[in-house]
Design a protein around this motif. Structure first.
Motif, PDB file in Angstrom:
ATOM      1  N   GLY A 151       0.927  -1.309  -0.155  1.00  0.00           N
ATOM      2  CA  GLY A 151       0.161  -0.128  -0.183  1.00  0.00           C
ATOM      3  C   GLY A 151       0.737   1.176   0.065  1.00  0.00           C
ATOM      4  N   ASP A 152       2.060   1.083   0.415  1.00  0.00           N
ATOM      5  CA  ASP A 152       2.905   2.346   0.327  1.00  0.00           C
ATOM      6  C   ASP A 152       3.195   2.831  -1.015  1.00  0.00           C
ATOM      7  OD1 ASP A 152       3.406   2.759   2.959  1.00  0.00           O
ATOM      8  OD2 ASP A 152       5.213   1.422   3.054  1.00  0.00           O
ATOM      9  N   ARG A 153       3.523   3.861  -1.456  1.00  0.00           N
ATOM     10  CA  ARG A 153       3.923   4.349  -2.602  1.00  0.00           C
ATOM     11  C   ARG A 153       5.270   4.758  -2.603  1.00  0.00           C
ATOM     12  NH1 ARG A 153       0.304   8.338  -2.254  1.00  0.00           N
ATOM     13  NH2 ARG A 153       1.362   8.593  -0.174  1.00  0.00           N
ATOM     14  N   ILE A 154       6.094   4.091  -3.739  1.00  0.00           N
ATOM     15  CA  ILE A 154       7.533   4.523  -3.622  1.00  0.00           C
ATOM     16  C   ILE A 154       7.835   4.743  -5.108  1.00  0.00           C
ATOM     17  CG2 ILE A 154       7.817   2.489  -2.177  1.00  0.00           C
ATOM     18  CD1 ILE A 154       8.977   0.657  -4.554  1.00  0.00           C
ATOM     19  N   VAL A 155       9.122   5.754  -5.212  1.00  0.00           N
ATOM     20  CA  VAL A 155       9.890   6.272  -6.343  1.00  0.00           C
ATOM     21  C   VAL A 155      11.240   5.547  -6.039  1.00  0.00           C
ATOM     22  CG1 VAL A 155      10.745   8.465  -7.433  1.00  0.00           C
ATOM     23  CG2 VAL A 155       8.714   8.710  -6.063  1.00  0.00           C
ATOM     24  N   VAL A 156      11.566   4.732  -7.324  1.00  0.00           N
ATOM     25  CA  VAL A 156      12.579   4.113  -7.345  1.00  0.00           C
ATOM     26  C   VAL A 156      13.602   4.744  -8.395  1.00  0.00           C
ATOM     27  CG1 VAL A 156      13.727   1.958  -7.710  1.00  0.00           C
ATOM     28  CG2 VAL A 156      11.542   1.888  -6.648  1.00  0.00           C
ATOM     29  N   ILE A 157      14.847   4.946  -8.005  1.00  0.00           N
ATOM     30  CA  ILE A 157      15.697   5.217  -8.979  1.00  0.00           C
ATOM     31  C   ILE A 157      16.874   4.020  -9.108  1.00  0.00           C
ATOM     32  CG2 ILE A 157      17.597   6.710  -9.848  1.00  0.00           C
ATOM     33  CD1 ILE A 157      15.004   8.092  -9.782  1.00  0.00           C
ATOM     34  N   GLY A 158      17.131   3.370 -10.281  1.00  0.00           N
ATOM     35  CA  GLY A 158      17.986   2.292 -10.340  1.00  0.00           C
ATOM     36  C   GLY A 158      18.555   2.118 -11.706  1.00  0.00           C
ATOM     37  N   ALA A 159      18.813   0.752 -11.871  1.00  0.00           N
ATOM     38  CA  ALA A 159      19.185   0.553 -13.331  1.00  0.00           C
ATOM     39  C   ALA A 159      18.538  -0.769 -13.662  1.00  0.00           C
ATOM     40  CB  ALA A 159      20.684   0.112 -13.308  1.00  0.00           C
ATOM     41  N   PRO A 160      18.211  -1.292 -14.878  1.00  0.00           N
ATOM     42  CA  PRO A 160      17.441  -2.226 -15.036  1.00  0.00           C
ATOM     43  C   PRO A 160      18.298  -3.515 -15.196  1.00  0.00           C
ATOM     44  CG  PRO A 160      18.061  -1.008 -17.136  1.00  0.00           C
ATOM     45  CD  PRO A 160      18.433  -0.302 -16.047  1.00  0.00           C
ATOM     46  N   SER A 161      18.050  -4.727 -14.705  1.00  0.00           N
ATOM     47  CA  SER A 161      18.818  -6.063 -14.669  1.00  0.00           C
ATOM     48  C   SER A 161      18.415  -6.634 -15.847  1.00  0.00           C
ATOM     49  CB  SER A 161      18.589  -6.522 -13.381  1.00  0.00           C
ATOM     50  OG  SER A 161      17.298  -7.237 -13.503  1.00  0.00           O
ATOM     51  N   GLU A 162      19.465  -7.729 -16.205  1.00  0.00           N
ATOM     52  CA  GLU A 162      19.072  -8.906 -17.181  1.00  0.00           C
ATOM     53  C   GLU A 162      18.031  -9.642 -17.022  1.00  0.00           C
ATOM     54  OE1 GLU A 162      22.855 -10.983 -17.832  1.00  0.00           O
ATOM     55  OE2 GLU A 162      23.957  -9.208 -18.197  1.00  0.00           O
ATOM     56  N   GLN A 163      17.426  -9.715 -15.716  1.00  0.00           N
ATOM     57  CA  GLN A 163      16.444 -10.522 -15.402  1.00  0.00           C
ATOM     58  C   GLN A 163      14.930  -9.748 -15.492  1.00  0.00           C
ATOM     59  OE1 GLN A 163      18.851  -9.952 -12.973  1.00  0.00           O
ATOM     60  NE2 GLN A 163      19.887 -12.082 -13.762  1.00  0.00           N
ATOM     61  N   GLY A 164      15.140  -8.611 -15.847  1.00  0.00           N
ATOM     62  CA  GLY A 164      13.817  -7.550 -16.111  1.00  0.00           C
ATOM     63  C   GLY A 164      13.462  -7.021 -15.070  1.00  0.00           C
ATOM     64  N   THR A 165      14.198  -7.057 -14.006  1.00  0.00           N
ATOM     65  CA  THR A 165      13.726  -6.176 -12.771  1.00  0.00           C
ATOM     66  C   THR A 165      14.558  -4.954 -12.846  1.00  0.00           C
ATOM     67  OG1 THR A 165      15.642  -7.392 -11.551  1.00  0.00           O
ATOM     68  CG2 THR A 165      13.561  -8.378 -11.453  1.00  0.00           C
ATOM     69  N   ILE A 166      14.231  -3.984 -11.774  1.00  0.00           N
ATOM     70  CA  ILE A 166      15.104  -2.778 -11.551  1.00  0.00           C
ATOM     71  C   ILE A 166      15.845  -3.007 -10.358  1.00  0.00           C
ATOM     72  CG2 ILE A 166      14.835  -0.296 -11.203  1.00  0.00           C
ATOM     73  CD1 ILE A 166      12.066  -0.260 -12.557  1.00  0.00           C
ATOM     74  N   GLN A 167      17.162  -2.820 -10.418  1.00  0.00           N
ATOM     75  CA  GLN A 167      18.030  -2.773  -9.274  1.00  0.00           C
ATOM     76  C   GLN A 167      18.214  -1.539  -8.790  1.00  0.00           C
ATOM     77  OE1 GLN A 167      19.984  -5.421  -7.909  1.00  0.00           O
ATOM     78  NE2 GLN A 167      20.346  -3.845  -6.373  1.00  0.00           N
ATOM     79  N   ALA A 168      17.494  -1.241  -7.763  1.00  0.00           N
ATOM     80  CA  ALA A 168      17.381  -0.065  -6.943  1.00  0.00           C
ATOM     81  C   ALA A 168      18.648   0.518  -6.479  1.00  0.00           C
ATOM     82  CB  ALA A 168      16.274  -0.122  -5.776  1.00  0.00           C
ATOM     83  N   ARG A 169      19.060   1.703  -6.886  1.00  0.00           N
ATOM     84  CA  ARG A 169      20.003   2.396  -5.763  1.00  0.00           C
ATOM     85  C   ARG A 169      19.602   3.453  -4.785  1.00  0.00           C
ATOM     86  NH1 ARG A 169      22.199   4.001 -11.589  1.00  0.00           N
ATOM     87  NH2 ARG A 169      22.962   2.415 -12.215  1.00  0.00           N
ATOM     88  N   MET A 170      18.020   3.684  -5.017  1.00  0.00           N
ATOM     89  CA  MET A 170      17.395   4.719  -4.087  1.00  0.00           C
ATOM     90  C   MET A 170      15.950   4.387  -4.157  1.00  0.00           C
ATOM     91  SD  MET A 170      16.775   8.608  -3.631  1.00  0.00           S
ATOM     92  CE  MET A 170      15.524   9.017  -2.451  1.00  0.00           C
ATOM     93  N   ILE A 171      15.257   4.227  -2.730  1.00  0.00           N
ATOM     94  CA  ILE A 171      13.921   3.860  -2.840  1.00  0.00           C
ATOM     95  C   ILE A 171      13.400   5.122  -1.961  1.00  0.00           C
ATOM     96  CG2 ILE A 171      11.859   2.440  -2.173  1.00  0.00           C
ATOM     97  CD1 ILE A 171      13.891  -0.076  -3.021  1.00  0.00           C
ATOM     98  N   ARG A 172      12.512   5.665  -2.372  1.00  0.00           N
ATOM     99  CA  ARG A 172      11.958   6.858  -1.452  1.00  0.00           C
ATOM    100  C   ARG A 172      10.289   6.280  -1.295  1.00  0.00           C
ATOM    101  NH1 ARG A 172      13.389  11.849   1.141  1.00  0.00           N
ATOM    102  NH2 ARG A 172      11.553  12.793   1.261  1.00  0.00           N
ATOM    103  N   VAL A 173       9.983   6.191   0.105  1.00  0.00           N
ATOM    104  CA  VAL A 173       8.773   5.413   0.369  1.00  0.00           C
ATOM    105  C   VAL A 173       7.795   6.721   0.910  1.00  0.00           C
ATOM    106  CG1 VAL A 173       7.642   4.025   2.151  1.00  0.00           C
ATOM    107  CG2 VAL A 173      10.023   3.371   1.205  1.00  0.00           C
ATOM    108  N   PHE A 174       6.503   6.476   0.400  1.00  0.00           N
ATOM    109  CA  PHE A 174       5.418   7.339   0.856  1.00  0.00           C
ATOM    110  C   PHE A 174       4.351   6.449   1.550  1.00  0.00           C
ATOM    111  CE2 PHE A 174       7.789   9.396  -2.486  1.00  0.00           C
ATOM    112  CZ  PHE A 174       8.014  10.908  -1.978  1.00  0.00           C
TER     113      PHE A 174
END
Length: 102
Positions: free
Chosen positions: A57-80
């Motif tokens: 239910g939290d909202r998040i903003v994620v900054i990261g890089a795409p991985s070979e598995q199709g996920t986002i590898q997060a460098r920073m996650i901001r939670v609201f």
């Protein structure tokens, strides 16, 4: 929604949490999977937080890089918190129609 930030991030509502990953939901049923590691910075307000403090239910903003598995590898996650109301920086068209949180 979720919104992709230049291919290197996303914005959305947490729909599930598993060991080391968060699924971000969208109105059309698509999900983005965000993964983190010990180098990922997680913040809520002005405080650093632990991954265990993120909830469905939290909202998040994620900054990261795409991985070979199709996920986002997060460098920073901001939670609201879900109770904080709308995220002011999201245009109305990007907000989830089925959620009071956007």
């Amino acid at each position: 929604f979720p919104v992709t930030i230049g291919g290197h991030g996303t914005v959305g509502e947490v729909v599930s949490i598993k060991d080391g990953s968060i699924a971000i939901g969208s109105p059309d049923g698509l999900e983005k999977v965000v993964v983190w590691d010990n180098n990922t910075v997680m913040r809520k307000g002005q405080q650093n937080i632990n991954p265990s403090e993120v909830t469905v239910g939290d909202r998040i903003v994620v900054i990261g890089a795409p991985s070979e598995q199709g996920t986002i590898q997060a460098r920073m996650i901001r939670v609201f918190d879900a109770e904080e109301g709308e995220l002011p920086f999201l245009p109305k068209m990007m907000r989830r129609k089925d959620s009071k949180n956007f």
